[in-house]
Scaffold this active site. Structure first.
Site, PDB file in Angstrom:
ATOM      1  CB  SER A  16      -0.897  -0.014   1.240  1.00 57.65           C
ATOM      2  OG  SER A  16      -1.863   1.005   1.126  1.00 57.65           O
ATOM      3  CD  GLU A  17      -0.930   3.755  -3.322  1.00 62.36           C
ATOM      4  OE1 GLU A  17      -0.900   2.521  -3.151  1.00 62.36           O
ATOM      5  OE2 GLU A  17      -1.845   4.347  -3.934  1.00 62.36           O
ATOM      6  CG  ASN A  18      -0.809   4.139   3.301  1.00 59.33           C
ATOM      7  OD1 ASN A  18      -0.861   3.112   2.623  1.00 59.33           O
ATOM      8  ND2 ASN A  18      -1.364   4.210   4.488  1.00 59.33           N
TER       9      ASN A  18
END
Lengths: 237, 218
Positions: free
Chosen positions: B45-47
């Protein structure tokens, strides 16, 4: 040890002036400097430029500074979920620059590393690339077009950490880390608010995410609401 | 014709053992529900998560632990957390094997538009431009036609682009299509009960139909 502790949010932001450029940590409402935002609302400084991945929601996060019209310009990657933001943007009251999320993160990182510019493929061939210098590179055996992007220059960085010590060393918790350590590195003056402020020597040096050299002021936040934007759960069987 | 879950189920077959995968918001998120037993993949998840797990049980939500869609999630054993620069670093360096995302339009040369409708909707690109510019393999999950019945598979995108020449495969409610390097949508599979004729009618870009097109197995 150089002591970085200030009394509270009000004291920490006392020299933030009208027209200041601020880096503000957090992703959505996760890991945002709640107490510093509240103090800015109270102080009433205007014409701020805020560089932050998102713009909060109508009644929380940076949304609070939008309600009071204290923000002149936002530089963000995603700004959904905020009606007042949308209204101000469409009416032209608010200047908005949308940039890719990885570019935003790396522009902070590069500022903290002392590198003025870098190349990234994100946005080449789109309106993000318009007017920007581009160059072809062969990297990992693939030739591609890259855009040149600049490190951010800002006046203050406002970040939130889980734990911090008197020396300004910071530890983040879970995905509340996000942009916080990057913005901490990038700020000309970095102000960190923490859930728990401890004496120097309490945090293990191996566990520090952000060394205190990047942090100029630190205080323990009065309270944390830590609002959840999308509460999603599964049923127990 | 497939429903959203059907599209997700078909895409899940493209996910291979040992892959690191980034799933976008919407139909792509559903793909995680259909990855077969025995296929070990790690969701990014890119966060800032590798090893993202399912939603938490009620009462166990943690405000500090969310995914890129701002939803509360959990971590699986072996998970790790990192900052946003490292997250996009591993995407740019192509450590992430597969990106699955939604689109408003895809062109026959693989351009994608999914972040802005001028005058109507401007929410921002988030991480989509970084993902499509760097990913090794991009699969688009989307409806073949929009709400007005117009094809979303076009000769050229009409909306502002997210990335150029990057989409490799598209799965819609009607079909599986490969985007050829020389241009064109090559029809690979039909959804159950859908004819080649129906797919032709719903595709405005160049459609390449060679031989007998099998019905998908899902």
């Amino acid at each position: 040890m150089i002591n970085k502790v200030v009394k509270n949010a009000e004291e920490a932001i006392k020299d933030i002036h009208d027209g200041a450029v601020l880096l503000v940590g957090g992703f959505g409402l996760c890991g945002i400097p709640e107490n510093l935002i509240a103090a800015l609302v109270k102080k009433g400084v205007k014409n701020l430029t805020c560089i932050s991945n998102n713009a909060g929601v109508d009644d929380f996060g940076l949304g609070l500074l939008l309600q009071t019209r204290q923000i002149k310009k936002m530089i963000s990657s995603y700004v959904g979920e905020n009606d007042e933001f949308e209204r101000q943007m469409l009416s032209g009251e608010l200047e908005v620059e949308l940039i890719p999320q990885g570019t935003l993160a790396t522009r902070c990182l590069m500022a903290g590393y002392g590198i003025p510019a870098f190349y990234t493929p994100a946005g080449f061939g789109t309106e993000v690339g318009e007017g920007k210098e581009s160059r072809k590179f062969t990297f990992n055996g693939i030739e591609k077009d890259y855009l040149m992007e600049y490190a951010f220059e800002s006046d203050f960085a406002l970040v939130k950490a889980w734990k911090g010590d008197e020396a300004g060393n910071l530890i983040f918790r879970s995905t509340a880390r996000n942009f916080n350590p990057l913005m901490a590195m990038a700020g000309k003056i970095t102000i960190a608010e923490v859930e728990e402020l401890v004496p120097a020597g309490t945090l293990h040096p191996d566990q520090i995410h952000t060394p205190g050299i990047y942090v100029h002021r630190i205080f323990q936040g009065e309270k944390y609401e830590k609002r959840i934007e999308q509460r999603t759960v599964r049923k127990r069987n | 014709m497939l429903d959203k879950n059907g599209i997700a189920k078909r895409i899940a077959r493209e996910v291979k053992d040992g892959m690191y995968v980034n799933l976008g918001i919407g139909i792509p998120t559903l793909v995680a529900n259909f990855i077969p037993e025995g296929i070990n993949v790690v969701l990014q998840s890119e966060n800032g998560i590798l090893g993202m797990g399912p939603f938490p049980y009620e009462g166990e939500e943690d405000a500090d632990l969310i995914n890129a869609g701002k939803q509360t999630v959990t971590l699986l054993p072996g998970a790790s957390i990192f900052d946003s620069a490292m997250s996009f670093g591993m995407i740019r360096a192509q450590k992430v094997d597969l990106t699955i995302l939604g689109a408003m339009e895809v062109s026959e040369n693989g351009d994608i538009a999914n972040w802005k409708i001028p005058g109507k909707m401007v929410k921002g690109m988030g991480g989509a431009m970084d993902l499509v510019a760097s990913a090794k393999n991009i699969i688009v999950a989307m409806q073949h036609v929009n709400k007005a019945g117009e094809s979303k598979l076009l000769p050229a995108c009409t909306l502002p682009l997210t990335g150029v020449r990057c989409v490799k495969k598209i799965v819609t409610e009607l079909a599986v299509l490969d985007v050829l390097p020389e241009g064109g949508f090559r029809l690979m599979e039909r959804a159950p009960g859908v004819s080649v004729e129906q797919i032709k009618n719903a595709t405005k870009g160049k459609l390449i139909v060679e031989g007998i097109i099998p019905e998908m197995e899902i």
